[in-house]
Design a protein around this motif. Structure first.
Motif, PDB file in Angstrom:
ATOM      1  N   GLY A  61      19.532  -9.289 -34.499  1.00  0.00           N
ATOM      2  CA  GLY A  61      20.657  -9.063 -34.246  1.00  0.00           C
ATOM      3  C   GLY A  61      22.037  -9.836 -35.279  1.00  0.00           C
ATOM      4  O   GLY A  61      22.812  -9.135 -35.316  1.00  0.00           O
ATOM      5  N   TYR A  62      21.267 -10.506 -35.741  1.00  0.00           N
ATOM      6  CA  TYR A  62      21.961 -11.384 -35.893  1.00  0.00           C
ATOM      7  C   TYR A  62      23.041 -10.739 -37.522  1.00  0.00           C
ATOM      8  O   TYR A  62      23.746 -10.178 -38.185  1.00  0.00           O
ATOM      9  CB  TYR A  62      21.463 -12.369 -36.997  1.00  0.00           C
ATOM     10  CG  TYR A  62      22.091 -13.405 -37.994  1.00  0.00           C
ATOM     11  CD1 TYR A  62      23.068 -14.281 -37.178  1.00  0.00           C
ATOM     12  CD2 TYR A  62      22.592 -13.329 -39.185  1.00  0.00           C
ATOM     13  CE1 TYR A  62      23.938 -15.466 -38.270  1.00  0.00           C
ATOM     14  CE2 TYR A  62      22.491 -14.342 -40.473  1.00  0.00           C
ATOM     15  CZ  TYR A  62      23.452 -15.043 -39.489  1.00  0.00           C
ATOM     16  OH  TYR A  62      24.710 -16.284 -40.823  1.00  0.00           O
ATOM     17  N   PHE A  63      22.000  -9.241 -37.851  1.00  0.00           N
ATOM     18  CA  PHE A  63      22.456  -8.978 -39.194  1.00  0.00           C
ATOM     19  C   PHE A  63      23.598  -7.546 -39.079  1.00  0.00           C
ATOM     20  O   PHE A  63      24.168  -7.277 -39.756  1.00  0.00           O
ATOM     21  CB  PHE A  63      21.034  -8.773 -39.540  1.00  0.00           C
ATOM     22  CG  PHE A  63      19.943  -9.667 -40.583  1.00  0.00           C
ATOM     23  CD1 PHE A  63      21.299 -10.359 -41.269  1.00  0.00           C
ATOM     24  CD2 PHE A  63      19.431 -10.366 -40.338  1.00  0.00           C
ATOM     25  CE1 PHE A  63      20.070 -11.261 -42.412  1.00  0.00           C
ATOM     26  CE2 PHE A  63      18.465 -11.448 -40.805  1.00  0.00           C
ATOM     27  CZ  PHE A  63      19.549 -12.214 -41.931  1.00  0.00           C
ATOM     28  N   VAL A  64      23.671  -7.571 -37.690  1.00  0.00           N
ATOM     29  CA  VAL A  64      24.645  -6.405 -37.670  1.00  0.00           C
ATOM     30  C   VAL A  64      26.148  -6.144 -38.039  1.00  0.00           C
ATOM     31  O   VAL A  64      25.776  -5.478 -39.086  1.00  0.00           O
ATOM     32  CB  VAL A  64      24.276  -5.784 -36.093  1.00  0.00           C
ATOM     33  CG1 VAL A  64      25.442  -5.108 -35.608  1.00  0.00           C
ATOM     34  CG2 VAL A  64      23.527  -5.983 -35.460  1.00  0.00           C
ATOM     35  N   ASP A  65      26.808  -7.293 -37.449  1.00  0.00           N
ATOM     36  CA  ASP A  65      28.393  -7.359 -38.668  1.00  0.00           C
ATOM     37  C   ASP A  65      27.681  -8.043 -40.443  1.00  0.00           C
ATOM     38  O   ASP A  65      29.206  -7.741 -41.033  1.00  0.00           O
ATOM     39  CB  ASP A  65      28.682  -8.006 -38.097  1.00  0.00           C
ATOM     40  CG  ASP A  65      28.462  -9.414 -37.768  1.00  0.00           C
ATOM     41  OD1 ASP A  65      27.219 -10.311 -38.377  1.00  0.00           O
ATOM     42  OD2 ASP A  65      29.234 -10.444 -37.183  1.00  0.00           O
TER      43      ASP A  65
END
Length: 82
Positions: A11-15
């Motif tokens: 989820g770290y890479f979502v934004d």
């Protein structure tokens, strides 16, 4: 491709910008394969060099965490074939 797939699960890479994730995947792959760092690393794919560096560090962490699982799966598939 595998490194990009790993980023999808974190989820770290979502934004994060896709270009930063792609750049991180290339840098991590070069590190894994012991390819010398060349002028390629001077390109800034994100306006924030810090963000790009954080993506590289995070992707390397995710890869390192996934690696033992890959080795276990390889060992298991090898014992099934034998």
């Amino acid at each position: 491709t595998y490194l990009i797939e790993l980023s999808v699960w974190d989820g770290y890479f979502v934004d994060k910008k896709p270009s930063s994730i792609s750049y991180a995947a290339i840098v991590v792959a070069m590190d894994i394969l012991s390819i010398p760092k060349t002028s390629f690393l001077t390109y800034k794919m994100d306006t924030s060099l810090d963000m790009t560096k954080l993506c590289v560090e995070r992707l390397r962490l995710v890869y390192d965490l996934a690696s033992p699982q890959l080795e276990d799966a390889s060992a298991l598939s090898g014992s099934i074939v034998s």
